[in-house]
Design a protein around this motif. Structure first.
Motif, mmCIF file in Angstrom:
data_model
loop_
_atom_site.group_PDB
_atom_site.id
_atom_site.type_symbol
_atom_site.label_atom_id
_atom_site.label_comp_id
_atom_site.label_asym_id
_atom_site.label_seq_id
_atom_site.Cartn_x
_atom_site.Cartn_y
_atom_site.Cartn_z
ATOM 1 N N ASN A 33 0.865 -1.116 0.055
ATOM 2 C CA ASN A 33 -0.052 -0.146 0.002
ATOM 3 C C ASN A 33 0.846 1.329 -0.011
ATOM 4 N N LEU A 34 1.648 1.416 -1.003
ATOM 5 C CA LEU A 34 2.638 2.590 -1.192
ATOM 6 C C LEU A 34 1.795 3.701 -1.710
ATOM 7 N N GLY A 35 1.427 4.497 -0.718
ATOM 8 C CA GLY A 35 0.780 5.790 -1.277
ATOM 9 C C GLY A 35 -0.745 5.600 -0.609
ATOM 10 N N ASP A 36 -1.580 6.509 -1.037
ATOM 11 C CA ASP A 36 -3.068 6.578 -0.535
ATOM 12 C C ASP A 36 -3.911 6.945 -1.749
ATOM 13 N N ALA A 37 -5.125 7.012 -1.220
ATOM 14 C CA ALA A 37 -6.058 7.389 -2.139
ATOM 15 C C ALA A 37 -6.129 8.615 -2.776
ATOM 16 N N GLU A 38 -5.651 9.710 -2.029
ATOM 17 C CA GLU A 38 -5.549 11.227 -2.526
ATOM 18 C C GLU A 38 -4.492 11.167 -3.427
ATOM 19 N N THR A 39 -3.068 10.675 -3.048
ATOM 20 C CA THR A 39 -1.889 10.942 -3.905
ATOM 21 C C THR A 39 -1.751 9.784 -4.899
ATOM 22 N N GLY A 40 -2.518 8.681 -4.714
ATOM 23 C CA GLY A 40 -2.356 7.422 -5.682
ATOM 24 C C GLY A 40 -1.422 6.393 -5.107
ATOM 25 N N PHE A 41 -1.486 5.301 -5.926
ATOM 26 C CA PHE A 41 -0.863 4.103 -5.280
ATOM 27 C C PHE A 41 0.337 3.651 -6.268
ATOM 28 N N LEU A 42 1.414 2.924 -5.795
ATOM 29 C CA LEU A 42 2.449 2.577 -6.461
ATOM 30 C C LEU A 42 2.456 0.981 -6.477
ATOM 31 N N ILE A 102 1.682 8.065 -13.613
ATOM 32 C CA ILE A 102 0.885 6.653 -13.261
ATOM 33 C C ILE A 102 0.098 6.918 -11.836
ATOM 34 N N LEU A 103 0.501 7.944 -11.064
ATOM 35 C CA LEU A 103 -0.330 8.264 -9.955
ATOM 36 C C LEU A 103 -1.444 9.080 -10.262
ATOM 37 N N GLU A 104 -1.556 9.982 -11.286
ATOM 38 C CA GLU A 104 -2.608 10.564 -11.970
ATOM 39 C C GLU A 104 -3.596 9.558 -12.366
ATOM 40 N N LEU A 105 -3.083 8.564 -13.381
ATOM 41 C CA LEU A 105 -4.036 7.588 -13.737
ATOM 42 C C LEU A 105 -4.563 6.582 -12.744
ATOM 43 N N GLY A 106 -3.770 6.509 -11.480
ATOM 44 C CA GLY A 106 -4.294 5.859 -10.577
ATOM 45 C C GLY A 106 -5.579 6.506 -9.831
ATOM 46 N N ARG A 107 -5.179 7.840 -9.697
ATOM 47 C CA ARG A 107 -6.606 8.532 -9.128
ATOM 48 C C ARG A 107 -7.631 8.681 -9.839
ATOM 49 N N GLN A 108 -7.498 8.845 -11.089
ATOM 50 C CA GLN A 108 -8.617 8.853 -11.950
ATOM 51 C C GLN A 108 -9.337 7.624 -12.111
ATOM 52 N N LYS A 109 -8.533 6.504 -11.986
ATOM 53 C CA LYS A 109 -9.326 5.086 -12.088
ATOM 54 C C LYS A 109 -10.022 5.065 -10.641
ATOM 55 N N TYR A 110 -9.313 5.452 -9.644
ATOM 56 C CA TYR A 110 -10.143 5.485 -8.459
ATOM 57 C C TYR A 110 -11.518 6.009 -8.378
ATOM 58 N N GLN A 164 -17.534 6.265 -8.893
ATOM 59 C CA GLN A 164 -18.686 6.758 -9.484
ATOM 60 C C GLN A 164 -19.548 5.386 -9.872
ATOM 61 N N ARG A 165 -18.745 4.421 -10.485
ATOM 62 C CA ARG A 165 -19.344 3.353 -10.961
ATOM 63 C C ARG A 165 -20.281 2.561 -9.824
ATOM 64 N N ALA A 166 -19.600 2.702 -8.835
ATOM 65 C CA ALA A 166 -20.148 2.245 -7.450
ATOM 66 C C ALA A 166 -21.544 3.075 -6.746
ATOM 67 N N SER A 167 -21.946 4.096 -7.483
ATOM 68 C CA SER A 167 -22.910 4.991 -7.128
ATOM 69 C C SER A 167 -22.429 5.647 -5.881
ATOM 70 N N LEU A 168 -21.116 6.085 -5.446
ATOM 71 C CA LEU A 168 -20.907 6.544 -4.192
ATOM 72 C C LEU A 168 -20.469 7.792 -4.147
ATOM 73 N N ALA A 169 -20.499 8.487 -5.442
ATOM 74 C CA ALA A 169 -20.287 9.716 -5.491
ATOM 75 C C ALA A 169 -21.035 10.686 -5.085
ATOM 76 N N PRO A 170 -20.847 12.154 -4.531
ATOM 77 C CA PRO A 170 -22.223 12.914 -4.429
ATOM 78 C C PRO A 170 -22.745 13.439 -5.478
ATOM 79 N N ARG A 171 -24.098 13.652 -5.244
ATOM 80 C CA ARG A 171 -25.017 14.117 -6.465
ATOM 81 C C ARG A 171 -24.968 15.828 -6.568
#
Length: 498
Positions: A367-376, A461-469, A474-481
């Protein structure tokens, strides 16, 4: 096993040589502290023609062998080997004030045929003894022919001819001869004790594991005087426990090594019998073998702590009866010599057997990293390692790695640049697992090391990871409306609601 090995051996703390080319002739070893008692052997050879000849020792002119005409019907190669023993030190060794001995003489030849005519052998009388003051009852000529276990007193059969300084006798075949002067009636016991000390070695046993591959184990038996120099040469590539305690071993003695406590030898070779590595000790050889070991235990769960034990083989005929009896009195297992620990480390990154076979080398749980900065992930780190090249030491220092650890990695993987980079990067990643800001630290270290190209790649890589996150949320319908229009409240006027 030839005596001339000793003639080329350097002096100092120990001297060694193979005494004699006869079958079963042991190798002579002078133990530490006994070097002043015995000099380096001197070897001389000649070709004996049918007309006869005289062979003299170059180191001891008083030792001569006279071949009369007709002693042989064809030319024959003969070797004389002479070892001088200091009388004072010999008496101290044997704790026998009245004991003295002439130089030890070994005569050998090509083939086993006896001479057609008796050959005259001349030996100097033992130190302090002259023909005028000699008590012939105290003078003994001893004879030994391998593989016999004891020296024989042949004084009565040899018909000794005594002069003022020398003793002469005639023989028709060659072997070992030793002239002793002592008041003891059992001179064979004194000679056997002195002979055993010449053949007895103080040895240490070592077991080392290769640093880059702990499953490769080096086993070696060394005379005590060689241990320090050998370890100094090996420890840059191997690691392991301290050498065993000093044990006594005779030249040509058999012993074997057995792996225990969950570790087995992984070898298919003639000297491996029933999982035991067989040795025959010779002090002039390396007595070294390298094998691979394996284990049936699960190294993903924990390290395997085993051992290798060294045992003597069956007591050979060359080992004196007194030595064998002493070993029987030492304990319940007289064949055991030493046990040294062997450890197979836990596979890197293992969290337990439930992770499956492929998890032992995975760094994903770091878990090198976090959801905000991204993972490696492990794959990302491998890509970074593949591009660092010779800049990896600068990156390591900017990551905060101690210089001593940097030197250790360089030394351990000195012939493998990729191994150096991966070891540095993954060991740092393991320590940073779960720590905030680890990814940012890596990016800054790359920038400070002038590797902006890799730093930009990591950012991508980190930006791509954040975007995928975000997409996955959003696919899980957890994003605020926050994009949907607000509903009118009850307090709002109808006009404003419209």
């Amino acid at each position: 096993r030839q005596l001339e090995r000793l003639g080329d051996a350097p002096g100092g703390r120990g001297t060694q040589a193979a005494l004699g080319s006869l079958p079963g002739a042991p190798l002579l070893m002078v133990p530490r502290g006994f070097t002043s008692c015995i000099s380096r052997p001197v070897s001389n050879t000649c070709l004996v023609p049918p007309e006869g000849t005289l062979l003299c020792s170059s180191g001891h002119p008083g030792v001569k062998v006279t071949f009369p005409p007709g002693a042989t019907d064809e030319p024959r190669r003969v070797r004389m080997q002479v070892v001088h023993m200091a009388s004072r030190e010999l008496r101290a060794l044997l704790e026998e004030p009245g004991a003295a001995a002439s130089p030890l003489l070994c005569l050998s030849q090509r083939g086993t045929a006896s001479f057609l005519q008796p050959v005259t052998v001349q030996l100097p009388l033992p130190p302090g003894v002259t023909g005028l003051s000699l008590d012939r009852t105290c003078l003994h000529l001893l004879y030994w022919a391998p593989p016999a276990a004891a020296w024989d007193d042949i004084t009565a059969q040899a018909a000794l001819e005594i002069t003022h300084l020398y003793a002469r006798f005639r023989v028709t075949h060659f072997s070992w001869y030793w002239l002793w002067h002592t008041t003891k009636s059992c001179v064979q016991g004194l000679a056997r004790k002195a002979w055993e000390r010449l053949r007895l070695h103080q040895v240490n046993l070592i077991a080392l594991q290769r640093r880059r591959d702990p499953e490769q184990v080096l086993l070696q038996c060394l005379p005590r005087r060689k241990v320090d120099a050998t370890l100094q040469r090996l420890l840059d590539r191997y690691r392991g426990p301290e050498p065993s305690d000093t044990v006594e071993m005779f030249e040509g003695e058999k012993f074997f090594a057995a792996f225990e406590k969950g570790i087995d030898v992984d070898a298919d070779r003639p000297d491996c019998v029933e999982g035991r590595i067989c040795f025959v000790f010779y002090s002039h050889l390396k007595n070294l073998k390298e094998v691979y070991v394996t284990t049936a235990l699960d190294r993903r769960a924990q390290a395997v702590r085993g051992q290798v034990s060294f045992y003597r083989g069956a007591v050979s005929e060359e080992v004196p009866e007194e030595a064998a009896a002493a070993r029987q009195r030492k304990g319940a297992d007289p064949l055991w010599m030493a046990t040294l620990p062997i450890k197979l480390p836990r596979l890197r990154g293992s969290q337990g057997p439930e992770q499956g076979r492929g998890a032992s080398l995975s760094l994903a749980p770091l878990n090198l990293g976090d959801a905000e900065t991204g993972f490696l992930t492990q794959s990302n780190l491998l890509n970074v390692a593949g591009r660092l090249g010779t800049d990896w030491p600068a990156v390591a220092l900017h990551l905060g790695m101690p210089y001593r650890e940097l030197q250790r990695i360089r030394h351990e993987f000195r012939d493998d640049l990729d191994g150096q980079i991966r070891c540095m990067l993954f060991s740092w990643a393991e320590r940073q697992a779960g720590q905030p800001g680890a990814v940012g630290l890596l990016v800054r270290a790359l920038e400070q090391s002038d590797r902006l190209d890799i730093a930009e790649e990591v950012r991508a890589i980190l930006e791509l990871g954040r975007q995928k996150y975000k997409d996955s949320i959003q696919r899980a319908s957890l994003a605020p409306r926050d994009l949907a229009p607000p509903k009118p409240s009850a307090s709002q006027a109808p006009e404003s609601a419209q």
